[in-house]
Design a protein around this motif. Structure first.
Motif, PDB file in Angstrom:
ATOM      1  N   GLN A   1       0.830  -1.203   0.000  1.00 47.09           N
ATOM      2  CA  GLN A   1       0.000   0.000   0.000  1.00 47.09           C
ATOM      3  C   GLN A   1       0.869   1.259   0.000  1.00 47.09           C
ATOM      4  OE1 GLN A   1      -2.635  -0.324   3.380  1.00 47.09           O
ATOM      5  NE2 GLN A   1      -3.207  -2.423   2.846  1.00 47.09           N
ATOM      6  N   GLN A   2       0.455   2.251  -0.802  1.00 50.52           N
ATOM      7  CA  GLN A   2       1.164   3.533  -0.916  1.00 50.52           C
ATOM      8  C   GLN A   2       2.613   3.354  -1.351  1.00 50.52           C
ATOM      9  OE1 GLN A   2       0.361   5.067   3.079  1.00 50.52           O
ATOM     10  NE2 GLN A   2      -1.272   6.355   2.253  1.00 50.52           N
ATOM     11  N   ARG A   3       2.851   2.317  -2.127  1.00 47.87           N
ATOM     12  CA  ARG A   3       4.200   2.092  -2.639  1.00 47.87           C
ATOM     13  C   ARG A   3       4.446   2.975  -3.855  1.00 47.87           C
ATOM     14  NH1 ARG A   3       8.638  -0.242  -3.539  1.00 47.87           N
ATOM     15  NH2 ARG A   3       9.243  -1.135  -5.525  1.00 47.87           N
ATOM     16  N   ASN A   4       5.610   3.607  -3.910  1.00 48.84           N
ATOM     17  CA  ASN A   4       5.973   4.427  -5.066  1.00 48.84           C
ATOM     18  C   ASN A   4       6.228   3.542  -6.273  1.00 48.84           C
ATOM     19  OD1 ASN A   4       5.839   6.575  -3.362  1.00 48.84           O
ATOM     20  ND2 ASN A   4       8.007   7.127  -3.448  1.00 48.84           N
ATOM     21  N   MET A   5       5.694   3.957  -7.415  1.00 49.12           N
ATOM     22  CA  MET A   5       5.932   3.205  -8.646  1.00 49.12           C
ATOM     23  C   MET A   5       7.346   3.481  -9.158  1.00 49.12           C
ATOM     24  SD  MET A   5       2.362   3.671 -10.733  1.00 49.12           S
ATOM     25  CE  MET A   5       3.051   2.782 -12.128  1.00 49.12           C
ATOM     26  N   PHE A   6       7.932   2.469  -9.807  1.00 44.85           N
ATOM     27  CA  PHE A   6       9.224   2.668 -10.440  1.00 44.85           C
ATOM     28  C   PHE A   6       9.022   3.495 -11.708  1.00 44.85           C
ATOM     29  CE2 PHE A   6      12.104   1.039 -13.830  1.00 44.85           C
ATOM     30  CZ  PHE A   6      13.214   1.763 -13.427  1.00 44.85           C
TER      31      PHE A   6
ATOM     32  N   ALA B   1       9.549   0.415   6.599  1.00 44.57           N
ATOM     33  CA  ALA B   1       8.592   0.120   5.535  1.00 44.57           C
ATOM     34  C   ALA B   1       8.474   1.296   4.567  1.00 44.57           C
ATOM     35  CB  ALA B   1       7.224  -0.213   6.139  1.00 44.57           C
ATOM     36  N   SER B   2       8.484   2.504   5.112  1.00 42.07           N
ATOM     37  CA  SER B   2       8.398   3.698   4.263  1.00 42.07           C
ATOM     38  C   SER B   2       9.599   3.789   3.325  1.00 42.07           C
ATOM     39  CB  SER B   2       8.315   4.951   5.139  1.00 42.07           C
ATOM     40  OG  SER B   2       8.281   6.114   4.343  1.00 42.07           O
ATOM     41  N   TRP B   3      10.798   3.528   3.849  1.00 40.37           N
ATOM     42  CA  TRP B   3      11.999   3.532   3.011  1.00 40.37           C
ATOM     43  C   TRP B   3      11.916   2.456   1.929  1.00 40.37           C
ATOM     44  CZ3 TRP B   3      15.909   6.790   2.264  1.00 40.37           C
ATOM     45  CH2 TRP B   3      16.168   7.760   3.241  1.00 40.37           C
TER      46      TRP B   3
ATOM     47  N   GLY C   1       6.852  -5.397  -1.862  1.00 42.01           N
ATOM     48  CA  GLY C   1       6.852  -5.408  -3.317  1.00 42.01           C
ATOM     49  C   GLY C   1       8.146  -4.971  -3.957  1.00 42.01           C
ATOM     50  N   VAL C   2       9.262  -5.139  -3.227  1.00 48.00           N
ATOM     51  CA  VAL C   2      10.567  -4.705  -3.750  1.00 48.00           C
ATOM     52  C   VAL C   2      11.329  -5.921  -4.287  1.00 48.00           C
ATOM     53  CG1 VAL C   2      12.682  -3.432  -3.259  1.00 48.00           C
ATOM     54  CG2 VAL C   2      10.598  -2.927  -1.955  1.00 48.00           C
ATOM     55  N   PRO C   3      11.600  -5.985  -5.595  1.00 47.86           N
ATOM     56  CA  PRO C   3      12.435  -7.073  -6.119  1.00 47.86           C
ATOM     57  C   PRO C   3      13.822  -7.044  -5.478  1.00 47.86           C
ATOM     58  CG  PRO C   3      11.298  -5.937  -7.896  1.00 47.86           C
ATOM     59  CD  PRO C   3      11.096  -5.105  -6.658  1.00 47.86           C
ATOM     60  N   VAL C   4      14.463  -8.216  -5.425  1.00 50.94           N
ATOM     61  CA  VAL C   4      15.707  -8.362  -4.666  1.00 50.94           C
ATOM     62  C   VAL C   4      16.840  -8.868  -5.545  1.00 50.94           C
ATOM     63  CG1 VAL C   4      16.812  -9.599  -2.758  1.00 50.94           C
ATOM     64  CG2 VAL C   4      14.450  -8.810  -2.529  1.00 50.94           C
TER      65      VAL C   4
END
Length: 337
Positions: free
Chosen positions: A137-142, A205-207, A234-237
């Motif tokens: 939720q509220q994740r910035n899009m790439f 989480a915000s970072w 939702g961050v690829p690793v």
């Protein structure tokens, strides 16, 4: 059936075990599966080498109840080979536990290889972070029109967390092309990587939600909470190809064997970013809680016609002496340092 966790919970940040078990208990309580009163419990969940004195007391007081042992490590794999905590785990698992929960296939195989476990019933169930905090939720899009944002983190300053690799990145990554932030404690003084001191979970989480790729450099992990937190946001690793890491990264990222491969792996993800992001597959906390409870129910049914482990006087004294010696040795080590 209700479960009681034999663990000394603390409210402040105190390691991955405390964080996960707090979340698991909250999930159990929301589903009516947990009791704070051990008198009302049919199942006891114990964790690794923690709170062993109370574990021994409850095993004797409730000899016909199910005792499930959640373990990680082996701790010898990433600490000193003479790490006494693994010896405590072995004694508790052999003479107290009726069933074992491993956090990854790698951890299961390593513990079995070192003969640290000995229960007829066992399973593998990973961890999951707090879904209220670590989510998409509220994740910035790439956005391809800005510099990609890389992030790494570690609470520990142990060099085995991959600080040689982070030092290599600080010296060799193209910082005209990428921004990179490290959050936590580090024995390395970075010149190009932005270093942020440790933050609380909400800020972490915000970072993560502002970042595009998580760089995971810790080589020996039974089931890394930090890694799971990034994936659940939702961050690829891009992660080191060792221990349990491939089990959790899966198709949601890339693995590397040498630090020099990392820039190429980062670029590979950005070429197909949405594919990697959609491929992240890790069960949520509610699913993990259900897996724990289903396994416990299976164990109770399997044990109905057989005796639970009985803790004799000799083993009781042996384990208590081992725990006492470990505490004394730890204090002496701290005084020397």
């Amino acid at each position: 059936m209700k479960c009681h966790c034999i663990f000394k919970f603390v409210t402040e940040s105190a390691g991955g075990g405390n964080a996960f078990l707090t979340n698991l208990v909250n999930d159990f309580e929301s589903k009516g599966r947990y009791t704070q009163n051990p008198e009302q419990a049919q199942i006891f969940l114990m964790n690794s080498h923690h709170n062993v004195e109370k574990v021994l007391t409850y095993r004797r007081k409730y000899p016909d109840h199910l005792f499930v042992h959640r373990i990680d490590g082996p701790m010898k794999s990433y600490n000193k080979i003479k790490d006494w905590r693994d010896d405590i785990v072995r004694f508790v698992n052999h003479y107290v536990a009726d069933a074992t929960i491993f956090q990854s296939q790698w951890s299961k195989l390593e513990n079995q290889r070192l003969k640290l476990t000995n229960t007829a019933l066992s399973t593998v169930i990973p961890n999951a972070p707090n879904p209220v905090i670590f989510n998409t939720q509220q994740r910035n899009m790439f956005l391809s029109d800005r510099k990609p944002r890389l992030i790494a983190s570690s609470w520990s300053t142990n060099w085995k967390k991959g600080f040689k690799t982070l030092d290599w990145l600080d010296k060799n990554l193209d910082f005209d092309k990428y921004d990179m932030t490290f959050i936590g404690n580090s024995p390395v003084s970075f010149k190009n990587i932005r270093h942020i001191p440790p933050v609380q979970s909400l800020d972490m989480a915000s970072w993560l939600k502002q970042s595009d790729v998580y760089i995971f450099t810790s080589a020996i992990e039974a089931c890394s909470n930090a890694l799971l937190e990034a994936l659940h946001c939702g961050v690829p690793v891009v992660g080191v190809n060792s221990s349990s890491n491939p089990e959790f990264i899966g198709q949601g990222g890339e693995l590397y064997n040498d630090p020099s491969e990392i820039p190429y792996k980062i670029g590979k993800i950005f070429k197909n970013y949405s594919v990697y992001q959609k491929s992240i597959q890790n069960p949520r906390l509610s699913e993990i809680g259900d897996q724990y409870y289903d396994f416990m129910e299976t164990c109770v049914n399997a044990q109905k016609n057989s005796l639970m482990k009985r803790l004799g006087n000799l083993r009781y004294v042996q384990i208590k002496c081992l725990v006492l010696a470990w505490k004394i040795f730890g204090k002496l080590e701290a005084m020397r340092q």
